[in-house]
Design a protein around this motif. Structure first.
Motif, PDB file in Angstrom:
ATOM      1  N   GLY A 249     -12.003 -17.642 -35.700  1.00 23.45           N
ATOM      2  CA  GLY A 249     -11.480 -16.768 -36.747  1.00 23.45           C
ATOM      3  C   GLY A 249     -10.386 -17.474 -37.537  1.00 23.45           C
ATOM      4  N   SER A 250     -10.396 -17.319 -38.846  1.00 22.10           N
ATOM      5  CA  SER A 250      -9.380 -17.966 -39.668  1.00 22.10           C
ATOM      6  C   SER A 250      -8.195 -17.032 -39.849  1.00 22.10           C
ATOM      7  CB  SER A 250      -9.949 -18.352 -41.037  1.00 22.10           C
ATOM      8  OG  SER A 250      -8.978 -19.045 -41.794  1.00 22.10           O
ATOM      9  N   LEU A 251      -7.133 -17.280 -39.111  1.00 22.24           N
ATOM     10  CA  LEU A 251      -5.948 -16.424 -39.143  1.00 22.24           C
ATOM     11  C   LEU A 251      -4.918 -16.953 -40.143  1.00 22.24           C
ATOM     12  CD1 LEU A 251      -5.905 -15.914 -35.316  1.00 22.24           C
ATOM     13  CD2 LEU A 251      -6.083 -14.058 -36.961  1.00 22.24           C
ATOM     14  N   HIS A 252      -5.424 -17.415 -41.288  1.00 22.12           N
ATOM     15  CA  HIS A 252      -4.550 -18.028 -42.286  1.00 22.12           C
ATOM     16  C   HIS A 252      -3.560 -17.044 -42.900  1.00 22.12           C
ATOM     17  CE1 HIS A 252      -8.233 -16.564 -44.258  1.00 22.12           C
ATOM     18  NE2 HIS A 252      -7.437 -16.226 -45.268  1.00 22.12           N
ATOM     19  N   GLY A 253      -3.869 -15.742 -42.820  1.00 15.56           N
ATOM     20  CA  GLY A 253      -2.942 -14.751 -43.356  1.00 15.56           C
ATOM     21  C   GLY A 253      -1.836 -14.360 -42.403  1.00 15.56           C
ATOM     22  N   ASP A 254      -1.906 -14.853 -41.180  1.00 10.30           N
ATOM     23  CA  ASP A 254      -0.921 -14.491 -40.159  1.00 10.30           C
ATOM     24  C   ASP A 254       0.412 -15.183 -40.444  1.00 10.30           C
ATOM     25  OD1 ASP A 254      -0.786 -13.345 -37.131  1.00 10.30           O
ATOM     26  OD2 ASP A 254       0.365 -15.197 -37.283  1.00 10.30           O
ATOM     27  N   ALA A 255       1.491 -14.409 -40.427  1.00  5.38           N
ATOM     28  CA  ALA A 255       2.812 -14.963 -40.745  1.00  5.38           C
ATOM     29  C   ALA A 255       3.229 -16.031 -39.743  1.00  5.38           C
ATOM     30  CB  ALA A 255       3.845 -13.843 -40.785  1.00  5.38           C
ATOM     31  N   GLY A 256       2.931 -15.810 -38.447  1.00  7.58           N
ATOM     32  CA  GLY A 256       3.294 -16.787 -37.431  1.00  7.58           C
ATOM     33  C   GLY A 256       2.539 -18.096 -37.590  1.00  7.58           C
ATOM     34  N   VAL A 257       1.280 -18.011 -37.952  1.00  6.31           N
ATOM     35  CA  VAL A 257       0.474 -19.209 -38.182  1.00  6.31           C
ATOM     36  C   VAL A 257       1.060 -20.016 -39.333  1.00  6.31           C
ATOM     37  CG1 VAL A 257      -1.779 -20.049 -38.986  1.00  6.31           C
ATOM     38  CG2 VAL A 257      -1.667 -18.276 -37.227  1.00  6.31           C
ATOM     39  N   ALA A 292      -3.477 -20.579 -32.275  1.00 10.41           N
ATOM     40  CA  ALA A 292      -2.746 -20.351 -31.023  1.00 10.41           C
ATOM     41  C   ALA A 292      -1.776 -21.503 -30.741  1.00 10.41           C
ATOM     42  CB  ALA A 292      -3.726 -20.194 -29.876  1.00 10.41           C
ATOM     43  N   HIS A 293      -2.173 -22.716 -31.051  1.00 11.52           N
ATOM     44  CA  HIS A 293      -1.277 -23.858 -30.879  1.00 11.52           C
ATOM     45  C   HIS A 293      -0.077 -23.744 -31.833  1.00 11.52           C
ATOM     46  CE1 HIS A 293      -2.984 -26.808 -28.033  1.00 11.52           C
ATOM     47  NE2 HIS A 293      -4.130 -26.214 -28.309  1.00 11.52           N
ATOM     48  N   LEU A 294      -0.317 -23.266 -33.053  1.00 17.21           N
ATOM     49  CA  LEU A 294       0.779 -23.089 -34.000  1.00 17.21           C
ATOM     50  C   LEU A 294       1.721 -21.976 -33.550  1.00 17.21           C
ATOM     51  CD1 LEU A 294      -1.260 -23.447 -37.323  1.00 17.21           C
ATOM     52  CD2 LEU A 294       0.355 -25.104 -36.359  1.00 17.21           C
ATOM     53  N   TRP A 295       1.168 -20.893 -33.009  1.00 21.39           N
ATOM     54  CA  TRP A 295       2.017 -19.824 -32.449  1.00 21.39           C
ATOM     55  C   TRP A 295       2.892 -20.387 -31.334  1.00 21.39           C
ATOM     56  CZ3 TRP A 295      -2.815 -16.263 -31.923  1.00 21.39           C
ATOM     57  CH2 TRP A 295      -2.992 -15.534 -33.107  1.00 21.39           C
ATOM     58  N   MET A 296       2.264 -21.128 -30.424  1.00 21.31           N
ATOM     59  CA  MET A 296       2.989 -21.650 -29.274  1.00 21.31           C
ATOM     60  C   MET A 296       4.099 -22.608 -29.702  1.00 21.31           C
ATOM     61  SD  MET A 296       3.394 -21.587 -26.024  1.00 21.31           S
ATOM     62  CE  MET A 296       1.913 -20.721 -25.482  1.00 21.31           C
TER      63      MET A 296
END
Length: 298
Positions: A249-257, A292-296
């Motif tokens: 899934g492309s979570l490009h809109g997620d602020a944390g990403v 997930a790596h970017l969140w972490m």
């Protein structure tokens, strides 16, 4: 307190149990999940066949996790019933080895892949819980989403004898109704969305669990979910990640990403959703794992 299941599951070398514990430790009041880091222990209140239950996972030193299910008023549970749930929650079916081999030399992401080797995405106990959380978290802060989730769970008041509240299923949500959802903190739009999702599950127009067991193609699931007013691309990508282990899934809109990407690239200005989408695209079929790596990294 009857034990419905007790057993062990072997874990891969280097399994990151702390990530699992941290994912379930977001609610500081430990309403429906209780984490003990010193004992490597997770206790989670769930509904098992409609009855209050407590799922206990204790991570051992010998690359094992001890699994106990305490279900009130239920019959004994077989390995075939409980192990797939635990395996999915722990991300054991995720193809992280091929991902790491493909990208550990990447000039930008490679640094995170090496530092965070073995990273898996923890999952919710059911697809419904994952999608309910995705709806709850739309366009608000993590702290606000946690607070609303807590209020919802407490308002329903389904408890297990271990002291934990149990996360509701679709049937309980439909019985609660849209007005009560609004009263515990959901906007009217989100209350309607969560109610309609729940009603779809009950009416079997959105058979979330069947989609899981039958390994229904993601494209077909997405097509059905997008028909629910209030469910958009981010909610689908996040819900499918946490509920079905869909790593693309492309979570490009997620602020944390986008914050994580800004940090990784060393940029002064914020990364836009369009820029994040373009940057994530080459990492197909692992775009959500990259997220997930970017969140972490934060």
């Amino acid at each position: 307190m009857a034990i419905s299941y007790s057993g062990y599951l072997n874990l891969p070398h280097g399994f990151r149990s702390h990530d699992i514990l941290a994912f379930h430790d977001r609610d500081s009041e430990q309403t429906a999940e209780r984490v003990n880091y010193s004992k490597n222990l997770l206790e989670k209140g769930i509904l098992w066949q409609g009855m209050p239950a407590c799922l206990i996972l204790q991570f051992k030193k010998k690359q094992q996790v001890a699994i106990t299910l305490l279900a009130e008023g239920g019959k004994d549970v077989s390995e075939l019933e409980i192990l797939p749930i635990v395996q999915r929650m722990l991300g054991l079916n995720q193809d992280i080895d091929d991902f790491e081999k493909a990208h550990y030399r990447h000039p930008q992401l490679g640094t995170l892949v090496k530092k965070q080797a073995g990273l898996r995405v923890p999952l919710s106990s059911t697809p419904f819980e994952a999608l309910a959380w995705a709806i709850t978290g739309q366009q608000i802060s993590l702290a606000a989403a946690i607070s609303i989730r807590r209020k919802l769970i407490k308002a329903l008041g389904i408890t297990h004898s271990c002291g934990l509240y149990c996360h509701p299923n679709a049937e309980v949500i439909t019985q609660l109704g849209q007005d009560k959802l609004h009263q515990v903190g959901y906007s009217k739009t989100k209350a309607k969305t969560l109610f309609n999702l729940s009603r779809g599950v009950i009416e079997n127009t959105l058979p979330l669990d069947d989609w899981l067991t039958q390994q229904t193609p993601v494209e077909e699931i997405s097509k059905k979910l997008i028909e629910v007013p209030g469910i958009g691309p981010w909610t689908i990508s996040y819900g499918l990640l946490r509920g079905y282990s869909w790593l693309n899934g492309s979570l490009h809109g997620d602020a944390g990403v986008r914050r994580g990407l800004q940090k990784l690239l060393g940029l002064e200005s914020k990364v836009t959703a369009e820029e994040a989408e373009k940057w994530l695209a080459p990492f197909t079929p692992w775009r959500a794992l990259v997220a997930a790596h970017l969140w972490m990294s934060l």
